[in-house]
Motif scaffolding. Structure first.
Motif, PDB file in Angstrom:
ATOM      1  N   THR A  74       3.030 -10.995  10.578  1.00 44.16           N
ATOM      2  CA  THR A  74       2.872  -9.563  10.847  1.00 44.16           C
ATOM      3  C   THR A  74       4.086  -8.781  10.370  1.00 44.16           C
ATOM      4  O   THR A  74       5.194  -9.306  10.280  1.00 44.16           O
ATOM      5  N   ALA A  75       3.843  -7.510  10.089  1.00 42.83           N
ATOM      6  CA  ALA A  75       4.905  -6.608   9.643  1.00 42.83           C
ATOM      7  C   ALA A  75       4.697  -5.244  10.287  1.00 42.83           C
ATOM      8  O   ALA A  75       3.582  -4.912  10.714  1.00 42.83           O
ATOM      9  N   VAL A  76       5.787  -4.480  10.379  1.00 41.17           N
ATOM     10  CA  VAL A  76       5.719  -3.125  10.929  1.00 41.17           C
ATOM     11  C   VAL A  76       6.254  -2.148   9.886  1.00 41.17           C
ATOM     12  O   VAL A  76       7.064  -2.522   9.033  1.00 41.17           O
ATOM     13  N   PRO A  77       5.826  -0.896   9.942  1.00 39.46           N
ATOM     14  CA  PRO A  77       6.355   0.088   9.004  1.00 39.46           C
ATOM     15  C   PRO A  77       7.873   0.240   9.159  1.00 39.46           C
ATOM     16  O   PRO A  77       8.396   0.281  10.284  1.00 39.46           O
ATOM     17  N   LEU A  78       8.580   0.307   8.047  1.00 41.34           N
ATOM     18  CA  LEU A  78      10.037   0.436   8.058  1.00 41.34           C
ATOM     19  C   LEU A  78      10.473   1.666   8.848  1.00 41.34           C
ATOM     20  O   LEU A  78      11.465   1.610   9.582  1.00 41.34           O
ATOM     21  N   GLU A  79       9.749   2.754   8.727  1.00 34.54           N
ATOM     22  CA  GLU A  79      10.125   3.985   9.439  1.00 34.54           C
ATOM     23  C   GLU A  79      10.164   3.758  10.949  1.00 34.54           C
ATOM     24  O   GLU A  79      11.133   4.125  11.627  1.00 34.54           O
ATOM     25  N   ASP A  80       9.126   3.144  11.506  1.00 37.30           N
ATOM     26  CA  ASP A  80       9.075   2.872  12.947  1.00 37.30           C
ATOM     27  C   ASP A  80      10.136   1.857  13.345  1.00 37.30           C
ATOM     28  O   ASP A  80      10.784   1.986  14.394  1.00 37.30           O
ATOM     29  N   TYR A  81      10.291   0.844  12.521  1.00 28.49           N
ATOM     30  CA  TYR A  81      11.268  -0.213  12.783  1.00 28.49           C
ATOM     31  C   TYR A  81      12.677   0.371  12.877  1.00 28.49           C
ATOM     32  O   TYR A  81      13.416   0.096  13.825  1.00 28.49           O
ATOM     33  N   LEU A  82      13.069   1.179  11.885  1.00 28.53           N
ATOM     34  CA  LEU A  82      14.412   1.767  11.880  1.00 28.53           C
ATOM     35  C   LEU A  82      14.595   2.757  13.020  1.00 28.53           C
ATOM     36  O   LEU A  82      15.671   2.805  13.631  1.00 28.53           O
ATOM     37  N   ALA A  83      13.566   3.542  13.328  1.00 31.55           N
ATOM     38  CA  ALA A  83      13.666   4.487  14.442  1.00 31.55           C
ATOM     39  C   ALA A  83      13.979   3.739  15.733  1.00 31.55           C
ATOM     40  O   ALA A  83      14.849   4.149  16.513  1.00 31.55           O
ATOM     41  N   GLY A 108       0.805  -1.210   0.000  1.00 30.37           N
ATOM     42  CA  GLY A 108       0.000   0.000   0.000  1.00 30.37           C
ATOM     43  C   GLY A 108       0.845   1.270   0.000  1.00 30.37           C
ATOM     44  O   GLY A 108       0.528   2.223   0.688  1.00 30.37           O
ATOM     45  N   ASP A 109       1.951   1.242  -0.726  1.00 29.84           N
ATOM     46  CA  ASP A 109       2.895   2.364  -0.842  1.00 29.84           C
ATOM     47  C   ASP A 109       3.609   2.703   0.467  1.00 29.84           C
ATOM     48  O   ASP A 109       4.152   3.791   0.625  1.00 29.84           O
ATOM     49  N   VAL A 110       3.608   1.777   1.434  1.00 30.97           N
ATOM     50  CA  VAL A 110       4.314   1.964   2.699  1.00 30.97           C
ATOM     51  C   VAL A 110       5.372   0.866   2.830  1.00 30.97           C
ATOM     52  O   VAL A 110       5.035  -0.326   2.768  1.00 30.97           O
ATOM     53  N   PRO A 111       6.666   1.239   2.994  1.00 35.82           N
ATOM     54  CA  PRO A 111       7.688   0.205   3.198  1.00 35.82           C
ATOM     55  C   PRO A 111       7.480  -0.475   4.551  1.00 35.82           C
ATOM     56  O   PRO A 111       7.263   0.196   5.560  1.00 35.82           O
ATOM     57  N   MET A 112       7.551  -1.807   4.544  1.00 32.48           N
ATOM     58  CA  MET A 112       7.277  -2.607   5.736  1.00 32.48           C
ATOM     59  C   MET A 112       8.404  -3.615   5.955  1.00 32.48           C
ATOM     60  O   MET A 112       9.120  -3.976   5.031  1.00 32.48           O
ATOM     61  N   VAL A 113       8.510  -4.092   7.212  1.00 34.15           N
ATOM     62  CA  VAL A 113       9.522  -5.089   7.582  1.00 34.15           C
ATOM     63  C   VAL A 113       8.850  -6.214   8.354  1.00 34.15           C
ATOM     64  O   VAL A 113       8.033  -5.977   9.237  1.00 34.15           O
ATOM     65  N   ARG A 114       9.237  -7.445   7.999  1.00 35.07           N
ATOM     66  CA  ARG A 114       8.850  -8.636   8.762  1.00 35.07           C
ATOM     67  C   ARG A 114      10.116  -9.159   9.446  1.00 35.07           C
ATOM     68  O   ARG A 114      11.213  -9.000   8.932  1.00 35.07           O
ATOM     69  N   TRP A 115       9.958  -9.837  10.566  1.00 38.09           N
ATOM     70  CA  TRP A 115      11.131 -10.427  11.230  1.00 38.09           C
ATOM     71  C   TRP A 115      11.700 -11.580  10.416  1.00 38.09           C
ATOM     72  O   TRP A 115      12.881 -11.883  10.502  1.00 38.09           O
ATOM     73  N   SER A 116      10.860 -12.238   9.637  1.00 38.95           N
ATOM     74  CA  SER A 116      11.321 -13.305   8.748  1.00 38.95           C
ATOM     75  C   SER A 116      10.348 -13.366   7.584  1.00 38.95           C
ATOM     76  O   SER A 116       9.211 -12.899   7.689  1.00 38.95           O
ATOM     77  N   PRO A 117      10.763 -13.978   6.465  1.00 41.18           N
ATOM     78  CA  PRO A 117       9.852 -14.062   5.320  1.00 41.18           C
ATOM     79  C   PRO A 117       8.555 -14.803   5.628  1.00 41.18           C
ATOM     80  O   PRO A 117       7.548 -14.594   4.966  1.00 41.18           O
TER      81      PRO A 117
END
Length: 175
Positions: free
Chosen positions: A151-160, A138-147
Motif C-alpha cells: 500500500t501507498a499514501v499520497p505524498l501530500e497527506d504523508y508530509l502533512a 497516475g500523476d500523483v506522488p505517492m509514498v510507501r513505507w518500504s519498497p
C-alpha cells in the motif's frame, strides 16, 4: 517532466521550508566506508559525513548545503555513543556495535543520530510507476513505507502528517 514529478518536488521543497522555519533538529547523513587494506593490513571501518537531513518517516529530506533539494529512502540509523567492548552475544548486536564504532571514528558528535545505508531518490521521470519508496502513480506522488509494501499514501497527506508531528509534537513526546 510529468506533473506528478513537479508536484513531488514542490511538496518536498515546502516540507523542507516548513521544517527549517520551525527550527526542527536535523540528523547526520553518513556513508559506511570499509577501507581497502594497505600492505595487507586491514583498517577499521568508518563513517563519512554526507551532510544533514530531516528524517520524515520513510524519507530523508536534505537540510544542509550538501544535501538541500535532495531526498533519500531511510536506511539504517545509528546513535553516536561509546561502542563498548565486543560481547559476541548476537550478530545483530555486534553489527550495531560496529556501526557505533564507525560513527565515532567518523568524528560525528556524541549523541547525534547518523542515517546511513540510505538510498538516493532521483526526483525525475524515473519516479513514474516506480517501485521505490517514493513514486508517481497516475500523476500523483505517492509514498510507501518500504519498497516491498503493497500500500501507498499520497505524498501530500504523508508530509502533512509526518512534518506536522515534527513541527508540533504531541504533548509529552519530547520530554
Amino acid at each position: 517532466m510529468t506533473d506528478g514529478v513537479v508536484q513531488a518536488r514542490a511538496l518536498l521543497d515546502a516540507a523542507a521550508r516548513r521544517l527549517r522555519a520551525a527550527d526542527v533538529p536535523d540528523e547526520a547523513l553518513g556513508e559506511y566506508v570499509v577501507p581497502k587494506p594497505v600492505l595487507g593490513i586491514r583498517r577499521e571501518a568508518t563513517m563519512r559525513s554526507l551532510g544533514r537531513v530531516w528524517r520524515v518517516g520513510a524519507l530523508l529530506i536534505g537540510s544542509s548545503l550538501q544535501t538541500g533539494g535532495r531526498v533519500w529512502a531511510t536506511g539504517t540509523i545509528t546513535r553516536v555513543t561509546d561502542p563498548g567492548r565486543a560481547q559476541f552475544q548476537s550478530v545483530s548486536m555486534e553489527t550495531r556495535r560496529a556501526y557505533r564504532a564507525a560513527a565515532v571514528r567518523g568524528r560525528f558528535d556524541a549523541g547525534d543520530t547518523v542515517n546511513h545505508g540510505a538510498t538516493s531518490i532521483d526526483l525525475d521521470d524515473s519516479l513514474v510507476d516506480g517501485d521505490g519508496v517514493l513514486f508517481v502513480g497516475g500523476d500523483v506522488p505517492m509514498v510507501r513505507w518500504s519498497p516491498t509494501a503493497a500500500t501507498a499514501v499520497p505524498l501530500e497527506d504523508y508530509l502533512a502528517d509526518r512534518v506536522g508531528l515534527l513541527v508540533d509534537p504531541p504533548a509529552g513526546a519530547t520530554d
